[in-house]
Design a protein around this motif. Structure first.
Motif, PDB file in Angstrom:
ATOM      1  N   MET A 281      -6.670  71.273  32.132  1.00  0.00           N
ATOM      2  CA  MET A 281      -6.664  70.881  33.540  1.00  0.00           C
ATOM      3  C   MET A 281      -5.289  71.096  34.158  1.00  0.00           C
ATOM      4  SD  MET A 281      -7.935  67.318  35.247  1.00  0.00           S
ATOM      5  CE  MET A 281      -9.461  67.477  34.332  1.00  0.00           C
ATOM      6  N   GLN A 282      -4.245  70.773  33.419  1.00  0.00           N
ATOM      7  CA  GLN A 282      -2.889  70.988  33.929  1.00  0.00           C
ATOM      8  C   GLN A 282      -2.626  72.475  34.174  1.00  0.00           C
ATOM      9  OE1 GLN A 282      -0.721  69.026  30.781  1.00  0.00           O
ATOM     10  NE2 GLN A 282      -0.498  67.125  31.963  1.00  0.00           N
ATOM     11  N   LEU A 283      -3.094  73.327  33.261  1.00  0.00           N
ATOM     12  CA  LEU A 283      -2.918  74.764  33.420  1.00  0.00           C
ATOM     13  C   LEU A 283      -3.724  75.287  34.606  1.00  0.00           C
ATOM     14  CD1 LEU A 283      -1.750  77.420  32.409  1.00  0.00           C
ATOM     15  CD2 LEU A 283      -3.658  77.570  30.773  1.00  0.00           C
ATOM     16  N   ALA A 284      -4.953  74.790  34.763  1.00  0.00           N
ATOM     17  CA  ALA A 284      -5.786  75.213  35.892  1.00  0.00           C
ATOM     18  C   ALA A 284      -5.160  74.783  37.215  1.00  0.00           C
ATOM     19  CB  ALA A 284      -7.184  74.621  35.744  1.00  0.00           C
ATOM     20  N   ALA A 285      -4.647  73.541  37.259  1.00  0.00           N
ATOM     21  CA  ALA A 285      -4.018  73.038  38.487  1.00  0.00           C
ATOM     22  C   ALA A 285      -2.794  73.873  38.846  1.00  0.00           C
ATOM     23  CB  ALA A 285      -3.633  71.573  38.307  1.00  0.00           C
ATOM     24  N   LYS A 286      -2.000  74.219  37.855  1.00  0.00           N
ATOM     25  CA  LYS A 286      -0.803  75.032  38.090  1.00  0.00           C
ATOM     26  C   LYS A 286      -1.183  76.410  38.620  1.00  0.00           C
ATOM     27  CE  LYS A 286       3.320  76.742  35.681  1.00  0.00           C
ATOM     28  NZ  LYS A 286       4.020  76.799  34.359  1.00  0.00           N
ATOM     29  N   THR A 287      -2.222  76.994  38.052  1.00  0.00           N
ATOM     30  CA  THR A 287      -2.658  78.336  38.464  1.00  0.00           C
ATOM     31  C   THR A 287      -3.204  78.321  39.891  1.00  0.00           C
ATOM     32  OG1 THR A 287      -3.235  78.825  36.155  1.00  0.00           O
ATOM     33  CG2 THR A 287      -4.170  80.253  37.858  1.00  0.00           C
ATOM     34  N   LEU A 288      -4.037  77.329  40.195  1.00  0.00           N
ATOM     35  CA  LEU A 288      -4.624  77.256  41.533  1.00  0.00           C
ATOM     36  C   LEU A 288      -3.588  76.896  42.589  1.00  0.00           C
ATOM     37  CD1 LEU A 288      -7.986  75.509  40.604  1.00  0.00           C
ATOM     38  CD2 LEU A 288      -7.681  77.869  41.373  1.00  0.00           C
TER      39      LEU A 288
END
Length: 430
Positions: A281-288
């Motif tokens: 989730m942290q990686l997805a949030a950073k990417t988005l």
């Protein structure tokens, strides 16, 4: 009468007239202008405006906070908008160089400042000194919502807002608290029974109608109307956050009750999944965030937040929602560059788009795109094996901030309606 006596009398008359004229000028400057300054102050600014009620109140408030080393910063939307329009000029202004009052003399009921609570060392003495300086102050406290599920700490109160008046102007001091997701939170300003509703026009407050969450702003000192003030270094970003800042808490008491009925899964496998899901989730949030794409917790991930303030350990994936109008053509390549290969792509941008990416440890990231109709919203679903399509309807919803696995993330504000559209009215044992 001799010529000498006539000259002496003439000199005395001249001296007396000059002294009287100087006295009139002094009286006008220091008394009449101060008394009438609010009426003379104009929104465009004028030299006489520096004696206006708003400017004098702000000046005295800044003197108070500076003397007590209280690092307040300006968050007033009206003034920040004016500053943002003339940002280069404001940044280059030097102390005491202002020739007219352009900002703090604008007619308004409140001037809003903020304070990070962990930097406030002498709250009680500050309050007393403020009243000694002529301010009338109200302090608003409430229970710390983060401690709501802990019996021994659930009654702990924290300061949320101060409102201080001087003459006919009020300063609203919003108290920001640090949250574990490295963001700032302020509470709801609730009027309790003993509060005088006529103290200030509370309905005109621009902060405190509901709890709010903001990115931690980087600050800079500038000179505004001759006064040294801290403001967000990027005022435009802060202004854009204000209308979308509403925050809702996880339901800590209900989560604890849930785990009293259904024991929490603390097996090695469950703990490993929670860790991997949080990292995903942290990686997805950073990417988005890099793409400038809004997202929110959806499906089982949203249910886990609402029901138990955590990740459902047997869900095996992370579910996010995105409005189709926020779709970016490079979203797939951005996730692949982040180390998340595309596993499935169902539908198309015009209809029922759904993306699935493979995270590590067999944890999957599912992104559902939502489409808006006149009376409802919907997202599509496709069975991987059969290719059969489904259409899931949702009542219209807006987005709020919340805290989840040490992150500031969005959820539907109308959470229960959203979850019931997904899972029905009884989700406890799911």
């Amino acid at each position: 009468m001799s010529r000498i006596n006539k000259n002496v009398i003439l000199a005395l008359l001249t001296l007396t007239s000059s002294a009287f004229l100087l006295f009139q000028l002094y009286y006008y400057k220091h008394y009449l202008s101060a008394k009438n300054g609010a009426g003379l102050s104009k929104s465009k600014g004028s030299r006489i405006g520096f004696d206006g009620t708003q400017w004098r109140t702000v000046k005295k408030f800044i003197m108070l906070t500076s003397s007590q080393n209280v690092p307040v910063f300006l968050i007033d939307p009206l003034i920040l908008e004016l500053i943002n329009k003339n940002f280069e000029q404001v940044k280059n202004a030097s102390h005491g160089s202002a020739s007219e009052c352009k900002y703090f003399c604008v007619p308004r009921d409140f001037t809003a400042f903020a304070l990070q609570y962990h930097l406030w060392k002498n709250e009680e003495s500050w309050f007393r000194i403020a009243e000694n300086m002529g301010f009338q102050c109200l302090k608003f406290e409430s229970k710390d919502p983060r401690l709501d599920g802990i019996d021994s700490l659930s009654g702990t109160e924290i300061p949320l807002h101060y409102i201080c008046t001087l003459a006919s102007h009020a300063v609203h001091l919003v108290v920001f608290h640090e949250r574990s997701g490295n963001y700032l939170w302020h509470g709801h300003l609730r009027l309790k029974g003993h509060i005088d509703r006529k103290f200030v026009p509370f309905r005109k407050l621009q902060f405190g109608r509901y709890p709010g969450a903001f990115d931690r702003p980087e600050l800079q000192q500038v000179t505004i109307d001759g006064l040294e003030v801290l403001i967000p270094k990027d005022p435009m970003h802060f202004l854009e956050e204000i209308p979308h800042s509403r925050f809702i808490e996880c339901r800590y008491k209900e989560a604890r009750a849930f785990f009293q009925q259904y024991l929490d899964d603390n097996t090695v496998e469950a703990m490993a999944f929670r860790k991997s899901a949080k990292e995903l989730m942290q990686l997805a949030a950073k990417t988005l965030k890099k793409l400038g794409v809004r997202f929110w917790l959806s499906s089982g991930t949203c249910l886990g937040w609402y029901r138990q303030c955590g990740i459902i350990p047997y869900s095996k994936d992370v579910d996010l929602g995105i409005f189709i109008q926020d779709y970016k053509s490079d979203i797939i390549s951005a996730f692949q560059d982040a180390g998340l290969p595309l596993k499935h792509k169902f539908g198309k941008v015009e209809d029922s788009l759904e993306l699935s990416f493979q995270g590590k440890d067999d944890v999957k990231l599912d992104i559902f795109f939502f489409y808006e109709e006149t009376d409802y919203m919907w997202n599509g679903g496709t069975q991987a094996k059969t290719g059969k399509k489904f259409k899931y309807l949702f009542p219209k919803f807006t987005l709020c901030w919340t805290e989840f696995v040490d992150m500031k993330v969005r959820v539907p504000c109308e959470t229960i309606e959203y979850i019931e559209a997904n899972y029905g009215k009884n989700q406890q044992g799911m």
